[in-house]
Design an enzyme around this catalytic site. Structure first.
Site, mmCIF file in Angstrom:
data_model
loop_
_atom_site.group_PDB
_atom_site.id
_atom_site.type_symbol
_atom_site.label_atom_id
_atom_site.label_comp_id
_atom_site.label_asym_id
_atom_site.label_seq_id
_atom_site.Cartn_x
_atom_site.Cartn_y
_atom_site.Cartn_z
ATOM 1 N N GLY A 11 -4.726 -30.936 15.169
ATOM 2 C CA GLY A 11 -5.367 -30.075 14.177
ATOM 3 C C GLY A 11 -4.753 -28.693 14.112
ATOM 4 N N SER A 108 -19.123 -27.855 19.512
ATOM 5 C CA SER A 108 -19.698 -26.860 18.605
ATOM 6 C C SER A 108 -21.070 -26.467 19.133
ATOM 7 C CB SER A 108 -19.841 -27.439 17.198
ATOM 8 O OG SER A 108 -20.689 -26.639 16.407
ATOM 9 N N SER A 109 -21.475 -25.233 18.865
ATOM 10 C CA SER A 109 -22.795 -24.791 19.324
ATOM 11 C C SER A 109 -23.931 -25.524 18.616
ATOM 12 C CB SER A 109 -22.948 -23.280 19.121
ATOM 13 O OG SER A 109 -22.771 -22.941 17.761
ATOM 14 N N CYS A 110 -23.633 -26.238 17.518
ATOM 15 C CA CYS A 110 -24.681 -26.970 16.813
ATOM 16 C C CYS A 110 -25.129 -28.217 17.574
ATOM 17 C CB CYS A 110 -24.253 -27.337 15.402
ATOM 18 S SG CYS A 110 -23.037 -28.663 15.337
ATOM 19 N N TYR A 137 -22.843 -34.247 12.217
ATOM 20 C CA TYR A 137 -21.719 -33.588 12.888
ATOM 21 C C TYR A 137 -22.033 -33.360 14.358
ATOM 22 C CZ TYR A 137 -18.303 -29.902 13.966
ATOM 23 O OH TYR A 137 -17.295 -29.157 14.530
ATOM 24 N N LYS A 141 -20.119 -34.752 17.825
ATOM 25 C CA LYS A 141 -19.597 -33.865 18.865
ATOM 26 C C LYS A 141 -20.226 -34.157 20.228
ATOM 27 C CE LYS A 141 -16.466 -31.444 16.788
ATOM 28 N NZ LYS A 141 -15.069 -31.503 17.255
ATOM 29 N N THR A 165 -19.085 -20.824 19.637
ATOM 30 C CA THR A 165 -20.076 -20.343 18.686
ATOM 31 C C THR A 165 -19.461 -20.334 17.292
ATOM 32 O OG1 THR A 165 -21.690 -18.587 18.289
ATOM 33 C CG2 THR A 165 -19.460 -17.894 18.948
ATOM 34 N N HIS A 180 -18.066 -21.909 5.923
ATOM 35 C CA HIS A 180 -19.143 -21.308 6.701
ATOM 36 C C HIS A 180 -19.503 -19.948 6.106
ATOM 37 C CE1 HIS A 180 -17.638 -24.249 9.760
ATOM 38 N NE2 HIS A 180 -18.933 -24.398 9.921
ATOM 39 N N ARG A 188 -17.102 -14.031 -1.731
ATOM 40 C CA ARG A 188 -18.063 -13.662 -2.767
ATOM 41 C C ARG A 188 -18.078 -12.154 -3.018
ATOM 42 N NH1 ARG A 188 -23.736 -16.041 -3.101
ATOM 43 N NH2 ARG A 188 -23.332 -15.275 -5.205
ATOM 44 N N ARG A 210 -27.143 -14.867 14.019
ATOM 45 C CA ARG A 210 -25.969 -15.665 14.350
ATOM 46 C C ARG A 210 -24.975 -14.849 15.180
ATOM 47 N NH1 ARG A 210 -28.927 -18.902 12.968
ATOM 48 N NH2 ARG A 210 -28.734 -20.611 11.459
#
Length: 312
Positions: A11, A108-110, A137, A141, A165, A180, A188, A210
């Site tokens: 990756g 991942s922290s998720c 996801y 992980k 994180t 994200h 934006r 966050r």
């Protein structure tokens, strides 16, 4: 790892992988192996098997993954769970078959429960329900972590897992449908400034908190752990140990870009997890602490965004 060791970064064009390549190159490693997704489809079992048997990497940093923000995770859960499971299964199994000396798996922290106590310690894994919006996801992980641990237990491999994180920085994804929060806000506000928009409407209430880590700090942490952290089934959080509200983040980004319009909040849109702050005391005890502040990281990311025009 020796500077001449054969190191495969899976990756390498992504946010994390490209930062790991930069870190390794800066630290003098000269024998890096990389493949684009067109050159090597990591979801293809046969192709991955042939790659490993031919190249015989000594070390692997597994940064390849399908990633995205809340909208992407809610829209494409089947792709998130299938592709990530395939990538992990193929790379980890073939690392074992080809006697890779050490592998680092990026989670991942998720992976942690939605309502985990804060800050989140590594041992909170699998102690509660996940955040529904990115459950597919997260489960992929978690499977990767357990796969590394299982191979260590059964085969005596040296596979370590780290949990970053929220990341941002050079080579980030600025697509408004799949990015994200931080890169999406950069895009934006930049477009709002360019088009002289009087206001920008943002998702949610702005109250969730966050933590954000500049990706070059993550890369340095990964190289540090590859050099110092061995034969452990204990995962390691990688973060700053500091967090801000999404509202504070938005205001900081707007100020960096020079957007002076009004920020409005659409509370009909989801907030996600109320707070997600990692406990990084283990990382600090292992001799690593982040160096780049959120303000400096946002400036670096915005400068890269303007110079590289990643949105066509």
């Amino acid at each position: 790892m020796e500077t001449t060791s054969k190191i495969y970064v899976a990756g390498h064009r992504g946010l994390v992988g490209s930062a790991i390549v930069r870190a390794l190159t800066t630290q003098g490693f000269t024998n890096l192996i990389t493949r684009t997704s067109k050159e090597l489809d990591l979801t293809n079992q046969v192709a991955v098997s042939e790659f490993f048997s031919t190249e015989k990497p000594e070390y692997v940093l597994l940064a390849a993954a399908k990633v995205g923000g809340i909208m992407a995770n809610k829209t494409y859960p089947a792709e998130f769970i299938y592709q990530n499971l395939q990538i992990q299964n193929n790379v980890i199994e073939n690392a074992h078959k080809n006697d890779v000396k050490k592998l680092l798996f990026l989670g991942s922290s998720c992976i942690y429960p939605k309502m985990a106590p804060q800050p989140i310690k590594e041992e909170y894994l699998l102690t509660g329900e996940l955040e529904p919006s990115n459950e597919a996801y997260a489960i992929a992980k978690i499977a990767g972590i357990k796969m590394c641990q299982s191979y260590n237990t059964q085969y005596g491999t040296n596979y370590i897992s780290v949990m970053p994180t929220n990341l941002y920085g050079e080579n980030d994804n600025f697509d408004l449908e799949t990015s994200h929060v931080l890169p999406a806000l950069i895009r934006r506000f930049d477009e709002a400034k360019t088009n002289n928009l009087p206001s920008v409407t943002l998702w949610g209430s702005g109250t969730p908190m966050r933590e954000f880590l500049y990706v070059d700090d993550l890369a340095d942490a990964c190289v540090h752990l590859m050099q110092t952290y061995d034969h452990s089934n204990e995962i390691v959080n990688i973060g700053t140990g500091e967090d801000v509200t999404i509202k504070e983040l938005a205001e900081t980004i707007a100020a960096t870009i020079g957007y002076t319009g009004t920020l409005e909040w659409d509370t009909t849109k989801p907030d996600g997890t109320p707070r997600k702050l990692l406990d990084v005391s283990k990382l600090h005890s292992l001799g690593f602490k982040h160096k780049i502040s959120l303000e400096d990281g946002i400036k670096k990311t915005y400068r890269w965004y303007k110079e590289n025009n990643p949105v066509k």
